[in-house]
Design a protein around this motif. Structure first.
Motif, PDB file in Angstrom:
ATOM      1  N   GLY A  22      43.995  98.516  57.536  1.00  0.00           N
ATOM      2  CA  GLY A  22      44.723  97.653  58.449  1.00  0.00           C
ATOM      3  C   GLY A  22      44.227  97.660  59.878  1.00  0.00           C
ATOM      4  O   GLY A  22      44.663  96.845  60.699  1.00  0.00           O
ATOM      5  N   GLU A  23      43.318  98.582  60.224  1.00  0.00           N
ATOM      6  CA  GLU A  23      42.780  98.636  61.579  1.00  0.00           C
ATOM      7  C   GLU A  23      41.565  97.721  61.711  1.00  0.00           C
ATOM      8  O   GLU A  23      40.728  97.652  60.813  1.00  0.00           O
ATOM      9  CB  GLU A  23      42.355 100.064  61.943  1.00  0.00           C
ATOM     10  CG  GLU A  23      43.496 101.058  62.031  1.00  0.00           C
ATOM     11  CD  GLU A  23      43.045 102.360  62.655  1.00  0.00           C
ATOM     12  OE1 GLU A  23      42.308 102.321  63.655  1.00  0.00           O
ATOM     13  OE2 GLU A  23      43.432 103.415  62.131  1.00  0.00           O
ATOM     14  N   SER A  24      41.453  97.043  62.842  1.00  0.00           N
ATOM     15  CA  SER A  24      40.263  96.246  63.126  1.00  0.00           C
ATOM     16  C   SER A  24      39.194  97.145  63.739  1.00  0.00           C
ATOM     17  O   SER A  24      39.491  97.949  64.629  1.00  0.00           O
ATOM     18  CB  SER A  24      40.594  95.108  64.097  1.00  0.00           C
ATOM     19  OG  SER A  24      41.425  94.157  63.484  1.00  0.00           O
ATOM     20  N   LEU A  25      37.972  96.997  63.262  1.00  0.00           N
ATOM     21  CA  LEU A  25      36.848  97.779  63.766  1.00  0.00           C
ATOM     22  C   LEU A  25      35.785  96.825  64.294  1.00  0.00           C
ATOM     23  O   LEU A  25      35.373  95.905  63.589  1.00  0.00           O
ATOM     24  CB  LEU A  25      36.249  98.653  62.658  1.00  0.00           C
ATOM     25  CG  LEU A  25      37.191  99.649  61.973  1.00  0.00           C
ATOM     26  CD1 LEU A  25      36.474 100.342  60.821  1.00  0.00           C
ATOM     27  CD2 LEU A  25      37.724 100.665  62.975  1.00  0.00           C
ATOM     28  N   ASP A  26      35.349  97.070  65.510  1.00  0.00           N
ATOM     29  CA  ASP A  26      34.346  96.195  66.110  1.00  0.00           C
ATOM     30  C   ASP A  26      32.927  96.592  65.727  1.00  0.00           C
ATOM     31  O   ASP A  26      32.060  95.731  65.557  1.00  0.00           O
ATOM     32  CB  ASP A  26      34.488  96.221  67.635  1.00  0.00           C
ATOM     33  CG  ASP A  26      35.829  95.679  68.083  1.00  0.00           C
ATOM     34  OD1 ASP A  26      35.953  94.449  68.212  1.00  0.00           O
ATOM     35  OD2 ASP A  26      36.759  96.489  68.284  1.00  0.00           O
ATOM     36  N   VAL A  27      32.686  97.885  65.608  1.00  0.00           N
ATOM     37  CA  VAL A  27      31.336  98.373  65.334  1.00  0.00           C
ATOM     38  C   VAL A  27      31.414  99.568  64.387  1.00  0.00           C
ATOM     39  O   VAL A  27      32.284 100.430  64.528  1.00  0.00           O
ATOM     40  CB  VAL A  27      30.611  98.803  66.630  1.00  0.00           C
ATOM     41  CG1 VAL A  27      29.192  99.277  66.323  1.00  0.00           C
ATOM     42  CG2 VAL A  27      30.583  97.676  67.652  1.00  0.00           C
TER      43      VAL A  27
ATOM     44  N   ALA B 299      21.805  98.525  70.217  1.00  0.00           N
ATOM     45  CA  ALA B 299      22.147  97.697  69.060  1.00  0.00           C
ATOM     46  C   ALA B 299      23.648  97.505  68.920  1.00  0.00           C
ATOM     47  O   ALA B 299      24.114  96.460  68.463  1.00  0.00           O
ATOM     48  CB  ALA B 299      21.579  98.323  67.789  1.00  0.00           C
ATOM     49  N   ALA B 300      24.425  98.504  69.324  1.00  0.00           N
ATOM     50  CA  ALA B 300      25.882  98.438  69.177  1.00  0.00           C
ATOM     51  C   ALA B 300      26.553  97.613  70.257  1.00  0.00           C
ATOM     52  O   ALA B 300      27.646  97.077  70.034  1.00  0.00           O
ATOM     53  CB  ALA B 300      26.465  99.851  69.181  1.00  0.00           C
ATOM     54  N   THR B 301      25.898  97.479  71.440  1.00  0.00           N
ATOM     55  CA  THR B 301      26.624  96.911  72.575  1.00  0.00           C
ATOM     56  C   THR B 301      25.942  95.768  73.313  1.00  0.00           C
ATOM     57  O   THR B 301      26.626  94.963  73.950  1.00  0.00           O
ATOM     58  CB  THR B 301      26.911  98.004  73.626  1.00  0.00           C
ATOM     59  OG1 THR B 301      25.679  98.438  74.231  1.00  0.00           O
ATOM     60  CG2 THR B 301      27.606  99.202  73.002  1.00  0.00           C
ATOM     61  N   ALA B 302      24.629  95.688  73.294  1.00  0.00           N
ATOM     62  CA  ALA B 302      23.935  94.712  74.139  1.00  0.00           C
ATOM     63  C   ALA B 302      24.218  93.285  73.664  1.00  0.00           C
ATOM     64  O   ALA B 302      24.202  93.015  72.458  1.00  0.00           O
ATOM     65  CB  ALA B 302      22.429  94.973  74.139  1.00  0.00           C
TER      66      ALA B 302
END
Length: 324
Positions: free
Chosen positions: A88-93, A253-256
């Protein structure tokens, strides 16, 4: 591109899962993500070591939003339990970082050769089980991302479908290289399936170059190889870059904002072992779509994890691969 940790954009409101977050590159990536406002779920085999690492990070980042959750990539049961706890949790990365390197042959709880089982199959299963969480986070402004950490050693790798588990013949470095090639093949195949489904998600592969972490010592320690351990210490001291710098391709890679799905990023300096991150080419074998699809199917059969994604139609390789 002289990109550093100071260039990590604001991560406020984002939730990131990092496997192997208690040491090495995973620890340093977690530190910088938390410093920039992300909530980081530290997926660690040992929660005690995870809590120690979280305390270390809070020494630098007092308001770091960290959660330590047990996740042993050598156990499908543990991986499923981890995914259930995040239901149920949203994960961005998702950063698929944890791994083992060049160790004597052993097997995971599920009977997989450990390097292939932890480095590839564990992350294949984890990504599939968290896919719904990740797809829930993508929006018009920012895509969800899966970052899979490989190694320059993937260039030596071949996928031996006749002996994936090294039961007939085992070389610790060949097994490591195979698992790291599997990481890149998986990252590219996942991106192709995202594109076919027209989803706002990106799958990216990275390598850290040669970073000074404890990873290099586990093999010689388990083998009782004092000379090899001493040689690794010398190489780490003279040649390697720090774990902080080794984490830069992962952080990029995770943020740019200019990262492209299906790309491969690594250090752009001496022999691609050190330096700021840049987009690079991976090995010719890593672009073989037939091998990638076969590996995907075998991985799904072995782990029992399926992805609700369409099989991609044969077509061009990832545009950003920049093949040699």
């Amino acid at each position: 591109m002289d990109w550093t940790a100071d260039d990590v954009p604001d991560q406020d409101g984002r939730t990131v899962v990092v496997t192997g977050a208690n040491s090495g590159i995973g620890l340093e990536a977690t530190r910088e993500l938390a410093r920039n406002g992300a909530t980081v779920i530290m997926a660690c085999r040992s929660t005690d070591r995870g809590e120690d690492a979280a305390s270390d990070i809070r020494g630098d980042v007092p308001d770091a939003d960290l959660r330590v959750v047990e996740c042993d990539l050598a156990s499908l049961e543990s991986i499923r339990s981890f995914a259930d706890r995040l239901e149920g949790e949203s994960l961005d990365v998702l950063v698929n970082n944890a791994g083992v390197m060049a160790i004597p042959r052993s097997e995971t709880d599920d009977g997989f050769e450990t390097q292939f089982g932890v480095n590839h199959l564990g992350h294949f299963a984890l990504t599939g089980l968290l896919l719904e969480n990740l797809l829930a986070a993508g929006d018009d402004e920012r895509e969800s991302r899966i970052v899979t950490v490989s190694s320059g050693m993937h260039e030596r790798g071949e996928i031996d479908f006749d002996d994936l588990q090294g039961e007939r013949s085992y070389d610790e470095w060949d097994a490591y290289a195979q698992s790291k090639l599997a990481n890149v093949l998986f990252a590219y195949e996942l991106e192709r399936r995202f594109r076919t489904a027209d989803l706002n998600a990106a799958s990216v592969a990275v390598h850290p170059g040669y970073a000074n972490t404890h990873l290099q010592f586990r093999g010689p320690e388990q083998n009782g190889q004092r000379f090899r351990k001493a040689a690794m210490w010398l190489m780490n001291t003279v040649v390697a870059q720090s774990a902080e710098k080794g984490a830069l391709p992962t952080l990029y890679a995770a943020t740019a904002p200019d990262v492209e799905g299906g790309a491969y990023y690594g250090p752009g300096g001496l022999l691609n072992m050190r330096g700021p991150p840049e987009r690079q080419a991976s090995s010719d074998r890593s672009y073989d779509e037939e091998t990638a699809r076969r590996l995907w199917n075998v991985s799904s059969d072995l782990t029992g994890v399926t992805y609700d994604l369409p099989r991609p139609k044969p077509g061009p390789e990832p545009e950003s691969g920049a093949r040699r």
